[in-house]
Design a protein around this motif. Structure first.
Motif, PDB file in Angstrom:
ATOM      1  N   GLU A   3      33.703  44.270  36.558  1.00 19.16           N
ATOM      2  CA  GLU A   3      34.490  45.461  36.247  1.00 19.16           C
ATOM      3  C   GLU A   3      35.238  45.937  37.483  1.00 19.16           C
ATOM      4  N   ARG A   4      36.488  46.350  37.305  1.00 23.20           N
ATOM      5  CA  ARG A   4      37.295  46.832  38.426  1.00 23.20           C
ATOM      6  C   ARG A   4      36.770  48.191  38.885  1.00 23.20           C
ATOM      7  N   ARG A   5      36.470  48.308  40.188  1.00 20.30           N
ATOM      8  CA  ARG A   5      36.013  49.560  40.768  1.00 20.30           C
ATOM      9  C   ARG A   5      36.963  49.928  41.900  1.00 20.30           C
ATOM     10  N   THR A   6      37.529  51.111  41.844  1.00 19.42           N
ATOM     11  CA  THR A   6      38.500  51.513  42.858  1.00 19.42           C
ATOM     12  C   THR A   6      37.980  52.706  43.642  1.00 19.42           C
ATOM     13  N   GLY A  32      33.186  44.220  46.901  1.00 18.37           N
ATOM     14  CA  GLY A  32      33.988  44.074  45.700  1.00 18.37           C
ATOM     15  C   GLY A  32      34.775  45.284  45.246  1.00 18.37           C
ATOM     16  N   TRP A  33      34.697  46.389  45.993  1.00 20.83           N
ATOM     17  CA  TRP A  33      35.488  47.556  45.626  1.00 20.83           C
ATOM     18  C   TRP A  33      36.951  47.322  45.994  1.00 20.83           C
ATOM     19  N   GLU A  34      37.841  47.823  45.165  1.00 17.98           N
ATOM     20  CA  GLU A  34      39.268  47.746  45.458  1.00 17.98           C
ATOM     21  C   GLU A  34      39.697  49.050  46.118  1.00 17.98           C
ATOM     22  N   ASP A  43      38.674  55.492  41.179  1.00 12.71           N
ATOM     23  CA  ASP A  43      37.518  55.946  40.407  1.00 12.71           C
ATOM     24  C   ASP A  43      36.705  56.944  41.231  1.00 12.71           C
ATOM     25  N   ARG A  80      42.934  59.079  37.680  1.00 15.99           N
ATOM     26  CA  ARG A  80      41.860  58.142  37.348  1.00 15.99           C
ATOM     27  C   ARG A  80      40.497  58.635  37.835  1.00 15.99           C
TER      28      ARG A  80
END
Length: 509
Positions: A3-6, A32-34, A43, A80
């Motif tokens: 899952e995309r996490r920002t 892995g965080w963007e 987020d 977001r």
């Protein structure tokens, strides 16, 4: 697919906080965080707070409240953001107290949480709760003897973790500094500026009566030279041209490594790093300045003859109440020594007025110093009590109106004196690191006597062929307050000289 996490990092306060934010960014990106630049697109908005003085704390609270407004906007489709998290000095200093006073923050994380920042944010984003810490005096976490501190397993933001995580370069996403030593941090740059700070040490062993920083930053501990060199080489590979060495007190560097003169050895090594064009040392204590350090700062190619000296005042009685040393004549003698070696050296300092017990004669003594010091940049602050400090319990407090009046008076004097100092530089040849180029402002950069954000800038009259990161030679032709206007040298096509010739120009010898 994961899952995309920002996440977005909002940084307040000093350059040391900027380094800490880039360490957090490196840890998060490695997990892995963007990373995104705007909190509205993230987020989680992480606010790296400042807890130094009341104005900085207010700015930190305002930033947290602003980020919280994005959560409301998110419910309406305008952002977001799902969670707001406080980190940094204010979060460390107040912990549970801040969490209770500011329920808008979904989490308040202390320095001990940094090593597990990814897990902490994931817990909060998932609706869980991470209990805020009870603040403690971090000076008590390290041995009293500096020589025994290096092996201590204490969280030191900007230093990495003991033991360092296994992070080989080929295992990391692009743009993250590998943790190559026992205290080398993961790091991810948050902008593309040609300037970056490198943390030389953390904490402070001085006991200034007005300062709370040692209580929440801890006792002094140096980073090992190999880690500083490795991080500098990595930054050079990222396009950085100037590094600024930061800590609470750079003049103490090496005392816990068995060599109080270690900075004098390290600076020439940093100057040899390919790609680095300028090295700047900040946060110097006048009482700890030594001839050898002055010599290295004024004679080493690529090392800026720049002196960020923490004078704070010059009246002996006020300085002793502050638990500091020196006086007007000793400080002027120090500046004379510096300028005898590098006439063009840049000098800046901060001062506190309205300290408990400060008399009119003390203020006049400060004026005498400022008038004779020829400082390039001056910061002036009105005294206010900081909880937990010795001075907060002092008698002889001045009323707010008197402090404000003295602050306004010395600030006006400082503005006049720094403008005069800028005018003294008319006709000088300066090396300018170009930091921005646009159609409206043209090319803007800084000389060796100007640190980022605090000391003014140089506007170049001709921006043709220039780009951020380029070092050019220019002649000062005008001033605008503390700012300079300079004309790139046509003889060299604007390119700055190198080696001994460059040092000769900066030193004015």
């Amino acid at each position: 697919m994961p899952e995309r996490r920002t996440v977005a990092l909002v940084t307040l306060g000093c350059a040391r906080n900027e380094v800490d934010s880039e360490e957090l960014a490196g840890r998060l990106a490695a997990d892995g965080w963007e990373l995104v630049p705007e909190a509205a697109d993230a987020d989680v908005a992480v606010v790296n707070t400042c807890g130094f003085v009341e104005a900085a704390k207010k700015d930190s609270v305002d930033a947290l409240l602003e980020a919280n407004d994005l959560k409301t906007a998110a419910s309406e489709g305008g952002a977001r953001t799902q969670a707001v998290v406080a980190v940094g000095c204010m979060a460390e200093r107040y912990g549970k107290e801040l969490a209770a006073a500011l329920p808008e923050a979904d989490g308040v994380l202390g320095f001990d949480d940094y090593a597990d920042i990814s897990d902490r944010l994931q817990t909060i984003l998932s609706g869980g709760v991470h209990a805020s810490h009870t603040p403690r005096d971090r000076r008590k976490l390290l041995p009293i003897s500096p020589a025994e501190r290096q092996g201590a397993e204490v969280a030191l933001p900007g230093h990495g973790t003991v033991p360092a995580p296994a992070a080989a370069a080929d295992d990391l996403p692009e743009g993250i500094a590998p943790a190559s030593g026992p205290r080398a941090p993961l790091r991810r740059r948050l902008d593309d500026s040609p300037v970056a700070s490198v943390k030389l040490a953390s904490g402070c062993d001085r006991r200034c009566s007005f300062c709370a920083i040692p209580a929440f930053r801890g006792s002094f501990i140096s980073r090992r030279p190999a880690d500083v060199l490795g991080e500098t080489r990595w930054l050079a590979g990222q396009g950085v041209k100037e590094i600024m060495l930061v800590s609470e007190n750079n003049t103490s560097y090496g005392k816990d490594l068995g060599d109080i003169r270690l900075l004098e050895t390290l600076l020439p090594e940093l100057a040899e790093v390919d790609g680095i064009e300028r090295i700047r040392v900040s946060y110097l204590q006048p009482a700890e300045m030594r001839p050898g350090l002055i010599d290295v700062l004024t004679s080493t190619p690529k090392v800026a003859p720049y002196f960020d000296l923490s004078f704070q005042h010059s009246a002996p009685g006020v300085l002793r109440a502050m638990r500091r040393f020196g006086d007007t004549d000793r400080f002027l003698e120090l500046l004379g020594t510096i300028r005898s070696r590098a006439p063009q050296a840049g000098v800046r300092s901060n001062f506190i007025v309205g300290f408990p017990g400060e008399t009119e004669d003390d203020l006049a003594e400060l004026e005498r110093f400022l008038t004779g010091a020829r400082l390039d940049a001056i910061g002036v602050f009105g005294y206010s009590d900081e909880e937990g400090t010795e001075a907060a319990a002092y008698e002889g407090k001045l009323d707010e109106d008197t402090v404000a009046e003295r602050l306004a008076h010395i600030s006006r004097l400082a503005e006049e004196l720094t403008a005069q100092r800028a005018e003294e530089r008319l006709g000088e040849t300066v090396r300018v690191l170009v930091e921005s180029v646009d159609e409206e402002e043209g090319a803007v950069g800084r000389g060796a006597h100007q640190a980022p954000e605090t000391d003014g800038q140089i506007l170049l009259t001709d921006s043709r062929g220039l780009a951020p990161g380029r070092m050019v030679e220019a002649k000062v032709v005008a001033t605008e307050g503390v700012d300079l206007v300079a004309e790139p040298s046509p003889a060299l096509g604007g390119e700055a000289p190198s080696g001994a010739a460059r040092r000769t120009e900066e030193a004015g010898t």
